[in-house]
Design a protein around this motif. Structure first.
Motif, PDB file in Angstrom:
ATOM      1  N   MET A 187       0.776  -1.256   0.192  1.00 15.25           N
ATOM      2  CA  MET A 187      -0.032   0.011   0.070  1.00 15.25           C
ATOM      3  C   MET A 187       0.729   1.081  -0.074  1.00 15.25           C
ATOM      4  N   SER A 188       0.547   2.085  -0.805  1.00 13.22           N
ATOM      5  CA  SER A 188       1.421   3.349  -1.091  1.00 13.22           C
ATOM      6  C   SER A 188       0.501   4.644  -0.097  1.00 13.22           C
ATOM      7  N   ASP A 189       1.506   5.275   0.590  1.00 11.79           N
ATOM      8  CA  ASP A 189       1.227   6.381   1.010  1.00 11.79           C
ATOM      9  C   ASP A 189       1.644   7.777   0.431  1.00 11.79           C
ATOM     10  N   PHE A 190       0.881   8.545   0.355  1.00 16.17           N
ATOM     11  CA  PHE A 190       1.058  10.046  -0.466  1.00 16.17           C
ATOM     12  C   PHE A 190       0.932  11.033   0.542  1.00 16.17           C
ATOM     13  N   THR A 191       1.931  11.874   0.518  1.00 12.58           N
ATOM     14  CA  THR A 191       2.173  13.090   1.299  1.00 12.58           C
ATOM     15  C   THR A 191       0.872  14.024   1.263  1.00 12.58           C
ATOM     16  N   GLU A 192       0.444  14.291  -0.078  1.00 11.32           N
ATOM     17  CA  GLU A 192      -0.715  15.281  -0.423  1.00 11.32           C
ATOM     18  C   GLU A 192      -1.792  14.604  -1.271  1.00 11.32           C
ATOM     19  N   PRO A 193      -3.182  14.895  -0.855  1.00 11.40           N
ATOM     20  CA  PRO A 193      -4.275  14.047  -1.614  1.00 11.40           C
ATOM     21  C   PRO A 193      -4.142  14.254  -3.365  1.00 11.40           C
ATOM     22  N   LEU A 194      -4.538  12.945  -3.745  1.00  7.80           N
ATOM     23  CA  LEU A 194      -4.573  13.095  -5.058  1.00  7.80           C
ATOM     24  C   LEU A 194      -5.927  13.291  -5.674  1.00  7.80           C
ATOM     25  N   GLY A 195      -6.215  13.820  -6.729  1.00 10.67           N
ATOM     26  CA  GLY A 195      -7.509  13.886  -7.230  1.00 10.67           C
ATOM     27  C   GLY A 195      -8.191  12.581  -7.465  1.00 10.67           C
ATOM     28  N   TYR A 196      -7.581  11.293  -7.897  1.00  6.98           N
ATOM     29  CA  TYR A 196      -8.271  10.229  -8.131  1.00  6.98           C
ATOM     30  C   TYR A 196      -7.321   9.271  -7.426  1.00  6.98           C
ATOM     31  N   ARG A 197      -8.051   8.406  -6.962  1.00  2.84           N
ATOM     32  CA  ARG A 197      -7.209   7.016  -6.416  1.00  2.84           C
ATOM     33  C   ARG A 197      -8.061   5.740  -6.747  1.00  2.84           C
ATOM     34  N   LEU A 198      -7.545   4.836  -7.170  1.00  2.00           N
ATOM     35  CA  LEU A 198      -7.707   3.555  -7.252  1.00  2.00           C
ATOM     36  C   LEU A 198      -7.159   2.390  -6.409  1.00  2.00           C
ATOM     37  N   ILE A 199      -8.067   1.967  -5.411  1.00  2.79           N
ATOM     38  CA  ILE A 199      -7.813   1.033  -4.183  1.00  2.79           C
ATOM     39  C   ILE A 199      -7.975  -0.235  -4.767  1.00  2.79           C
ATOM     40  N   THR A 200      -6.859  -1.382  -4.725  1.00  3.00           N
ATOM     41  CA  THR A 200      -7.097  -2.811  -5.044  1.00  3.00           C
ATOM     42  C   THR A 200      -6.805  -3.338  -4.048  1.00  3.00           C
ATOM     43  N   GLY A 201      -7.026  -4.691  -3.926  1.00  4.10           N
ATOM     44  CA  GLY A 201      -6.750  -5.571  -2.833  1.00  4.10           C
ATOM     45  C   GLY A 201      -7.627  -6.807  -2.813  1.00  4.10           C
ATOM     46  N   PRO A 202      -7.412  -7.812  -1.945  1.00  9.02           N
ATOM     47  CA  PRO A 202      -8.403  -8.685  -1.764  1.00  9.02           C
ATOM     48  C   PRO A 202      -9.581  -8.169  -1.043  1.00  9.02           C
ATOM     49  N   ASP A 203     -10.634  -8.679  -1.322  1.00  5.85           N
ATOM     50  CA  ASP A 203     -12.023  -8.439  -0.647  1.00  5.85           C
ATOM     51  C   ASP A 203     -12.191  -8.568   0.850  1.00  5.85           C
ATOM     52  N   ASP A 204     -11.571  -7.958   1.658  1.00  7.78           N
ATOM     53  CA  ASP A 204     -11.473  -8.424   2.951  1.00  7.78           C
ATOM     54  C   ASP A 204     -11.835  -7.008   3.763  1.00  7.78           C
ATOM     55  N   ALA A 205     -11.744  -7.066   5.152  1.00  5.72           N
ATOM     56  CA  ALA A 205     -12.145  -6.113   5.801  1.00  5.72           C
ATOM     57  C   ALA A 205     -10.755  -5.040   5.756  1.00  5.72           C
ATOM     58  N   GLU A 206      -9.720  -5.102   5.496  1.00  4.03           N
ATOM     59  CA  GLU A 206      -8.591  -4.150   5.485  1.00  4.03           C
ATOM     60  C   GLU A 206      -8.968  -3.499   4.086  1.00  4.03           C
ATOM     61  N   PHE A 207      -9.587  -3.974   3.126  1.00  5.84           N
ATOM     62  CA  PHE A 207      -9.630  -3.442   1.837  1.00  5.84           C
ATOM     63  C   PHE A 207     -10.842  -2.297   2.163  1.00  5.84           C
ATOM     64  N   CYS A 208     -11.895  -2.785   2.838  1.00  5.91           N
ATOM     65  CA  CYS A 208     -13.029  -1.968   3.114  1.00  5.91           C
ATOM     66  C   CYS A 208     -12.817  -0.687   4.151  1.00  5.91           C
ATOM     67  N   SER A 209     -11.689  -1.031   5.223  1.00  6.56           N
ATOM     68  CA  SER A 209     -11.288   0.044   5.841  1.00  6.56           C
ATOM     69  C   SER A 209     -10.358   1.016   5.076  1.00  6.56           C
ATOM     70  N   ARG A 210      -9.621   0.586   4.123  1.00  5.84           N
ATOM     71  CA  ARG A 210      -8.867   1.517   3.336  1.00  5.84           C
ATOM     72  C   ARG A 210      -9.731   2.556   2.615  1.00  5.84           C
ATOM     73  N   VAL A 211     -10.845   1.989   2.105  1.00  6.97           N
ATOM     74  CA  VAL A 211     -11.680   2.756   1.323  1.00  6.97           C
ATOM     75  C   VAL A 211     -12.501   3.593   2.162  1.00  6.97           C
ATOM     76  N   SER A 212     -12.884   3.044   3.411  1.00  3.83           N
ATOM     77  CA  SER A 212     -13.466   3.981   4.398  1.00  3.83           C
ATOM     78  C   SER A 212     -12.743   5.087   4.932  1.00  3.83           C
TER      79      SER A 212
END
Length: 65
Positions: free
Chosen positions: A1-26
């Motif tokens: 997982m990448s960390d960015f110092t400034e917000p990006l206008g667009y993000r595509l989050i990918t990963g196993p469909d699990d609680a961690e993925f849902c947490s990242r989106v949340s």
């Protein structure tokens, strides 16, 4: 997982469909991102992999030419 110092206008989050993925989106939703389109799901032979696009609605800036 990448960390960015400034917000990006667009993000595509990918990963196993699990609680961690849902947490990242949340977390991104809490930061002001909005879901962009429907999630995509695929199966890699072992697990379901999810992808969700998110955008910052205020990141679009138009400059006068």
């Amino acid at each position: 997982m990448s960390d960015f110092t400034e917000p990006l206008g667009y993000r595509l989050i990918t990963g196993p469909d699990d609680a961690e993925f849902c947490s990242r989106v949340s977390v991104l939703l809490d930061q002001g991102y909005q879901l962009h389109g429907s999630p995509a799901l695929t199966f890699n032979g072992e697990r379901v992999i999810a992808a969700q696009a998110l955008v910052l609605p205020h990141s679009v800036r138009f400059e006068a030419s």
